[in-house]
Design a protein around this motif. Structure first.
Motif, PDB file in Angstrom:
ATOM      1  N   PHE A   1       0.837  -1.189   0.000  1.00  0.00           N
ATOM      2  CA  PHE A   1       0.000   0.000   0.000  1.00  0.00           C
ATOM      3  C   PHE A   1       0.877   1.246   0.000  1.00  0.00           C
ATOM      4  O   PHE A   1       1.817   1.347   0.773  1.00  0.00           O
ATOM      5  CB  PHE A   1      -0.902  -0.014   1.240  1.00  0.00           C
ATOM      6  N   GLN A   2       0.549   2.167  -0.871  1.00  0.00           N
ATOM      7  CA  GLN A   2       1.208   3.459  -0.907  1.00  0.00           C
ATOM      8  C   GLN A   2       0.150   4.544  -0.786  1.00  0.00           C
ATOM      9  O   GLN A   2      -0.966   4.367  -1.284  1.00  0.00           O
ATOM     10  CB  GLN A   2       1.940   3.669  -2.234  1.00  0.00           C
ATOM     11  N   TYR A   3       0.487   5.616  -0.165  1.00  0.00           N
ATOM     12  CA  TYR A   3      -0.439   6.739  -0.058  1.00  0.00           C
ATOM     13  C   TYR A   3       0.370   8.031  -0.067  1.00  0.00           C
ATOM     14  O   TYR A   3       1.572   8.023   0.152  1.00  0.00           O
ATOM     15  CB  TYR A   3      -1.291   6.629   1.210  1.00  0.00           C
TER      16      TYR A   3
ATOM     17  N   GLN B   1       2.858  13.096   8.965  1.00  0.00           N
ATOM     18  CA  GLN B   1       3.112  11.679   8.681  1.00  0.00           C
ATOM     19  C   GLN B   1       3.893  11.024   9.814  1.00  0.00           C
ATOM     20  O   GLN B   1       3.537   9.963  10.302  1.00  0.00           O
ATOM     21  CB  GLN B   1       3.878  11.539   7.359  1.00  0.00           C
TER      22      GLN B   1
END
Length: 191
Positions: free
Chosen positions: A140-142, A158
Motif C-alpha cells: 500500500f502506498q499513499y 506523517q
C-alpha cells in the motif's frame, strides 16, 4: 462408450443434477479455503540487522561493526548466506535462512547470537532487527496532501500522527516514510 454415458445421463436426470450440485458446492468450498495473494512472497526467509553508527566512515563501520556482526551470524543454525553492507554511518547485515525456516524461529536465533557479539561492538552502538516482513510485502502506498501545507508540515503529520495509527493496524509490520522535508531542531549553546 460416450453414447452409453449420454443415454444413462438422459435416463437419470436427478442423479446428474445431484452430482452437478455436489461438484459446484465442492468448487465453492475450495475457492473459499484457498489462500490467495496478489503478489505471492517467493523470497527467502531473511533477518535484517540494522546498526546505526553516526558520523563514521564506511571503512570504520566495516571494521568495527559489520565484520564482527557478519562473522557472528555465520554460526547461526540454518543460515545459508550472510551478507554485510557498510555505508556512511550505518551497517546492514542480511542473514538468509534455508527454505522452510520459520521466520520467528530465525529472528530469535539471530537475537541470541546478537547478544553474544554485543560486547565486541563499540560503546553506544546497538544493533536492531528489521521488520519481520520482506520488501515483497509492500502492498500500500499513499500520499498526504493538504491545501496551504508545506512539505515539512506534511512530513511532520506523517511522522507524528499517521504513521502511529497505521502501525496499530493488524498485519502492518512497518510504515516507511518517503519524501517531504524532515523538520530538524537545533540547539545552539551560547557559552
Amino acid at each position: 462408450m460416450l453414447d452409453r454415458l449420454i443415454d444413462w445421463s438422459a435416463r437419470n436426470v436427478f442423479l446428474v443434477l445431484l452430482a452437478t450440485v455436489a461438484v459446484v458446492a465442492g468448487g465453492v468450498y475450495a475457492v473459499k479455503q484457498t489462500p490467495l495473494d496478489a503478489l505471492p512472497d517467493l523470497s527467502d526467509v531473511q533477518v535484517i540487522i540494522y546498526t546505526p553508527y553516526a558520523g563514521q566512515a564506511p571503512k570504520v563501520v566495516e571494521d568495527q561493526v559489520t565484520y564482527p556482526l557478519t562473522t557472528a551470524m555465520l554460526a547461526v543454525p540454518k543460515a545459508k548466506v550472510v551478507r554485510g553492507f557498510s555505508m556512511f554511518g550505518a551497517s546492514y547485515v542480511y542473514v538468509i535462512f534455508a527454505d522452510g525456516t520459520d521466520i520467528y524461529w530465525a529472528r530469535s536465533r539471530v537475537l541470541e547470537y546478537l547478544s553474544s557479539v554485543q560486547g565486541s561492538l563499540p560503546e553506544g552502538v546497538s544493533p536492531q532487527l528489521g521488520p519481520d516482513a520482506t520488501g515483497v510485502g509492500w502492498v500500500f502506498q499513499y500520499a498526504l496532501t493538504g491545501k496551504d501545507q508545506s512539505l515539512a508540515d506534511l512530513r511532520s503529520v506523517q511522522d507524528w500522527y499517521v504513521r502511529y495509527q497505521l502501525t496499530k493496524a493488524g498485519g502492518v509490520a512497518e510504515v516507511a516514510s518517503v519524501g517531504g522535508f524532515v523538520k530538524e531542531y537545533q540547539v545552539i549553546v551560547d557559552p
